[in-house]
Design a protein around this motif. Structure first.
Motif, PDB file in Angstrom:
ATOM      1  N   TYR A  63       0.880  -1.394  -0.015  1.00  0.00           N
ATOM      2  CA  TYR A  63      -0.238   0.343  -0.298  1.00  0.00           C
ATOM      3  C   TYR A  63       0.717   0.978   0.148  1.00  0.00           C
ATOM      4  CZ  TYR A  63      -3.276  -2.958   1.570  1.00  0.00           C
ATOM      5  OH  TYR A  63      -4.425  -4.497   1.351  1.00  0.00           O
ATOM      6  N   ASN A 127      -8.326  -0.263   6.780  1.00  0.00           N
ATOM      7  CA  ASN A 127      -9.100  -0.918   6.301  1.00  0.00           C
ATOM      8  C   ASN A 127      -9.824  -0.719   6.832  1.00  0.00           C
ATOM      9  OD1 ASN A 127      -9.743  -3.013   4.887  1.00  0.00           O
ATOM     10  ND2 ASN A 127      -8.867  -4.792   5.101  1.00  0.00           N
ATOM     11  N   ILE A 157      -7.534   2.239   2.592  1.00  0.00           N
ATOM     12  CA  ILE A 157      -7.645   1.241   1.019  1.00  0.00           C
ATOM     13  C   ILE A 157      -9.177  -0.166   0.918  1.00  0.00           C
ATOM     14  CG2 ILE A 157      -7.048  -0.672   2.498  1.00  0.00           C
ATOM     15  CD1 ILE A 157      -4.333   1.190   0.481  1.00  0.00           C
TER      16      ILE A 157
HETATM   17  C1  LIG Z   1      -9.897  -4.927   4.299  1.00  0.00           C
HETATM   18  O1  LIG Z   1      -9.778  -6.408   5.771  1.00  0.00           O
HETATM   19  C2  LIG Z   1     -10.768  -7.752   5.202  1.00  0.00           C
HETATM   20  C3  LIG Z   1     -11.037  -8.065   6.772  1.00  0.00           C
HETATM   21  O2  LIG Z   1      -9.821  -8.266   7.844  1.00  0.00           O
HETATM   22  C4  LIG Z   1      -9.802  -8.013   4.852  1.00  0.00           C
HETATM   23  O3  LIG Z   1     -10.646  -9.439   3.704  1.00  0.00           O
HETATM   24  C5  LIG Z   1      -9.138  -7.225   3.040  1.00  0.00           C
HETATM   25  O4  LIG Z   1      -8.485  -7.586   2.287  1.00  0.00           O
HETATM   26  C6  LIG Z   1      -8.468  -5.928   3.482  1.00  0.00           C
HETATM   27  N1  LIG Z   1      -8.690  -5.467   2.059  1.00  0.00           N
HETATM   28  C7  LIG Z   1      -7.541  -4.677   2.008  1.00  0.00           C
HETATM   29  C8  LIG Z   1      -7.634  -4.240   0.392  1.00  0.00           C
HETATM   30  O5  LIG Z   1      -6.223  -5.160   2.155  1.00  0.00           O
END
Ligand SMILES: *[C@@H]1O[C@H](CO)[C@@H](O)[C@H](O)[C@H]1NC(C)=O
Ligand SMILES: *[C@@H]1O[C@H](CO)[C@@H](O)[C@H](O)[C@H]1NC(C)=O
Ligand SMILES: *[C@@H]1O[C@H](CO)[C@@H](O)[C@H](O)[C@H]1NC(C)=O
Ligand SMILES: *[C@@H]1O[C@H](CO)[C@@H](O)[C@H](O)[C@H]1NC(C)=O
Ligand SMILES: *[C@@H]1O[C@H](CO)[C@@H](O)[C@H](O)[C@H]1NC(C)=O
Ligand SMILES: *[C@@H]1O[C@H](CO)[C@@H](O)[C@H](O)[C@H]1NC(C)=O
Ligand SMILES: *[C@@H]1O[C@H](CO)[C@@H](O)[C@H](O)[C@H]1NC(C)=O
Ligand SMILES: *[C@@H]1O[C@H](CO)[C@@H](O)[C@H](O)[C@H]1NC(C)=O
Ligand SMILES: *[C@@H]1O[C@H](CO)[C@@H](O)[C@H](O)[C@H]1NC(C)=O
Length: 594
Positions: A63, A127, A157
């Motif tokens: 990121y 996130n 994110i």
């Molecule tokens: C954000 O967090 C969720 C659950 O913790 C996860 O499934 C998801 O992949 C994450 N998204 C990113 C873009 O990292």
């Protein structure tokens, strides 16, 4: 199959769960800002240097590397276009500064540093389910100029697609970053009342904003002057700010119905955002910034439609900007995609054509060949939505994306394979005999060329597009930023020295001309003669007359009845309501998203 992912991720919203206004100034800081008067310095205007620091070193590297690239690109953008009066010393943390910004603790090591920059932005990456892509706000200001010098930005994110190959996603992330940083530069509700004339250091004659029926209107002079000419509405008194979207989106952004896809409206639509003179003039009205050599994006929305547009929008069913029959499909208003007539979070009771995400003509990744229909389409930065279709077999579609070009006289041509069709007039295109279908040239074809803002290859993941010109990231040049360049960049070329009548910006290796709306100058920050319609004031060109003496020379600019008819025009009061509607509002937003 068409799908609609309405891209209305709000730019700046509230924390629904806690019902907190996380984006506001801390109370002590706000009170102090209210009391302060600007004290302008004699210093020269110099390019704006933005410095970024991540709040934590624990963010996922995938990121940070992507976001760093985005932020470095937009730093070039701001250095290239905005000028500030620099402070006498580097930015250092003073005892009096808050230790927490919008709930974020600042690490001691960050507070111990000195920053040789004009604005330091602390960046958080999260996130979360919270309904925003990013937010940003100023947190500390310079007590002499009142200009923000430290800001906080947070990226969610979860709504930020990290795709290093998709130009449209890359561009949309750049747009989000520029949008947020502009808030960080002081385009926030907290600051509206503090804007002043940078030439005199005094407040403007009229209040900077006022409220009418609970709706905020900005009324700073350059913005209003530009808007009066743009809309052809000479008695326009205020620019309506967003009244939907909940706290943080409403009031902080231009009204969607008024400015549609302007960058500083409250959410991102499918299709590109435009950085128009509404934003640039407002930035100058803050008193903190001047504009160097620039060409803003050109918008058609509401242009020359008169006061009736500004006051009534869709209400009398007589503006083509809006549509009046739900779910009817057509090409979008700017013909950048195939769209459907509907409302969204920020549209109030009006409807407009919203582009299907996979039918956005300017995204070349939307190009798929349908084997069974063999309908000819073209997606890319130089594509336009037309009524009708063309195919070598007997198959038809109501709308298609086709390639276009504009000749030097701004005459529109449609290109299909090796064939070129004249579309300088509206009406049907003569389809060759061995093809099936029908295609229509657009109405007002000259507008397609006059109001074109797209860049070749959408700047190919290496630059930012504004009014047909790519601003390239460091080390690249060329019309679409694909050439490696270790020299100076100027209009797509890579040069060892800046050409005559341009001036080098060494830090970003750009050659630029005279300041905004200036005809001749002695440097990038020193105009000597302005374009017609603009007035020279201390080395820069303003579209307004702020001084009484100038008023008497140009009587047509005098308008004695200039005051908005509102009893609370002087109110700079910030009303923080905590009523339960906010929670309801958030629920509605969520429902609309999914
Ligand atoms: C954000 O967090 C969720 C659950 O913790 C996860 O499934 C998801 O992949 C994450 N998204 C990113 C873009 O990292
Ligand atoms: C403005 O700032 C200058 C330099 O810091 C200072 O000398 C001067 O007293 C200030 N003027 C006012 C009116 O505060
Ligand atoms: C970063 O992305 C790469 C490639 O997609 C992946 O292999 C790696 O696990 C990611 N790193 C983290 C920390 O998520
Ligand atoms: C990310 O957003 C999705 C909806 O797009 C949501 O379902 C999910 O809970 C979010 N993830 C996190 C970690 O908040
Ligand atoms: C304006 O806001 C006030 C308080 O926030 C509220 O009492 C009033 O009903 C609102 N008026 C309108 C017309 O929405
Ligand atoms: C502006 O509006 C006036 C009438 O209010 C009209 O006569 C004039 O032609 C308009 N100008 C433009 C450029 O549309
Ligand atoms: C729009 O409609 C209203 C009411 O029907 C009418 O008074 C007005 O003249 C129309 N304006 C234009 C520009 O057609
Ligand atoms: C492909 O064309 C056929 C025939 O016109 C049509 O029925 C089908 O929906 C199209 N498929 C896509 C994915 O557009
Ligand atoms: C640049 O300016 C200099 C001096 O005014 C002049 O001699 C020279 O010919 C100019 N060069 C170009 C390329 O115009």
């Amino acid at each position: 199959m068409k799908y609609l992912l309405i891209f209305t991720i709000l730019f700046y919203c509230i924390d629904c769960q806690k019902q907190q206004f996380t984006y506001r100034f801390s109370d002590g800081s706000k009170r102090k800002l209210e009391e302060l008067k600007p004290n302008i310095s004699e210093k020269e205007w110099e390019p704006l240097r933005i410095h970024f620091e991540y709040l934590s070193s624990n963010y996922n590297e995938n990121y940070t590397s992507y976001i760093t690239e985005i932020l470095e690109m937009v730093s070039i953008f701001f250095y290239r276009f905005l000028l500030v009066k620099r402070m006498n010393e580097k930015i250092t943390f003073k005892e009096s500064y808050p230790k927490q910004f919008y709930g974020f603790q600042i690490m001691q090591s960050l507070m111990d540093q000195q920053y040789d920059a004009d604005l330091v932005i602390f960046v958080n990456i999260e996130n979360s389910t919270k309904f925003y892509k990013a937010y940003c706000g100023p947190t500390v200001y310079d007590e002499l100029s009142l200009r923000p010098i430290i800001a906080l930005m947070s990226w969610n994110i979860n709504y930020t697609k990290i795709d290093k190959t998709n130009k449209i996603i890359y561009e949309s992330n750049l747009e989000s970053a520029i949008h947020e940083i502009i808030h960080g530069l002081g385009i926030t509700y907290d600051y509206f009342s503090k804007y002043y004339d940078s030439v005199t250091g005094k407040n403007y004659e009229n209040p900077n904003f006022y409220k009418q029926n609970n709706i905020t209107y900005l009324s700073t002079p350059r913005l209003i002057n530009f808007a009066r000419i743009y809309f052809n509405c000479s008695n326009l008194k205020g620019i309506q700010m967003e009244d939907n979207g909940g706290p943080g989106t409403s009031d902080f952004h231009f009204e969607r119905l008024l400015l549609y896809n302007e960058l500083m409206t409250g959410s991102q639509l499918t299709g590109n955002l435009l950085i128009t003179d509404f934003t640039f003039q407002l930035l100058q009205d803050t008193g903190f910034y001047r504009i160097s050599d620039y060409k803003p994006d050109q918008s058609q929305w509401g242009r020359n439609k008169g006061c009736e547009f500004v006051e009534n929008y869709c209400n009398n069913n007589n503006f083509t900007e809006f549509c009046y029959q739900k779910n009817i499909e057509s090409c979008s208003y700017e013909r950048t995609g195939q769209s459907i007539c509907m409302q969204e979070i920020l549209s109030g009771q009006c409807m407009y054509q919203q582009i299907y995400t996979d039918q956005f003509c300017k995204n070349d990744q939307n190009q798929v060949q349908n084997q069974s229909s063999q309908i000819i389409t073209y997606y890319g930065s130089d594509s336009i939505c037309l009524d009708g279709s063309i195919s070598p077999i007997e198959s038809y579609q109501k709308f298609t994306c086709q390639k276009f070009k504009c000749d030097i006289n701004n005459k529109l041509k449609i290109i299909i394979g090796d064939l070129e069709f004249d579309c300088s007039q509206s009406g049907p295109i003569q389809i060759p005999n061995d093809f099936f279908g029908n295609l229509e040239c657009p109405n007002n074809p000259e507008n397609v060329c006059l109001f074109r803002n797209d860049c070749p290859n959408s700047c190919g993941l290496k630059g930012f597009c504004i009014n047909k010109q790519c601003i390239c990231s460091k080390g690249y040049s060329g019309l679409d930023c694909q050439q490696i360049c270790d020299g100076y960049r100027y209009q797509g070329s890579c040069l060892q020295n800046c050409p005559n009548l341009t001036y080098p910006l060494d830090l970003i290796k750009y050659c630029i001309g005279c300041p905004g709306n200036c005809l001749s100058c002695s440097n990038y920050n020193q105009c000597t003669k302005c374009k017609s319609g603009y007035f020279l004031r201390e080395g820069f060109c303003d579209n307004l007359l702020l001084d009484k003496e100038l008023d008497s020379q140009n009587p047509e600019y005098i308008n004695e009845n200039n005051n908005p008819q509102s009893s609370d025009t002087n109110s700079a009061e910030i009303v923080i309501s905590t009523n339960s509607n906010i929670f309801l509002m958030c629920i509605i937003l969520f429902m609309l998203l999914y």
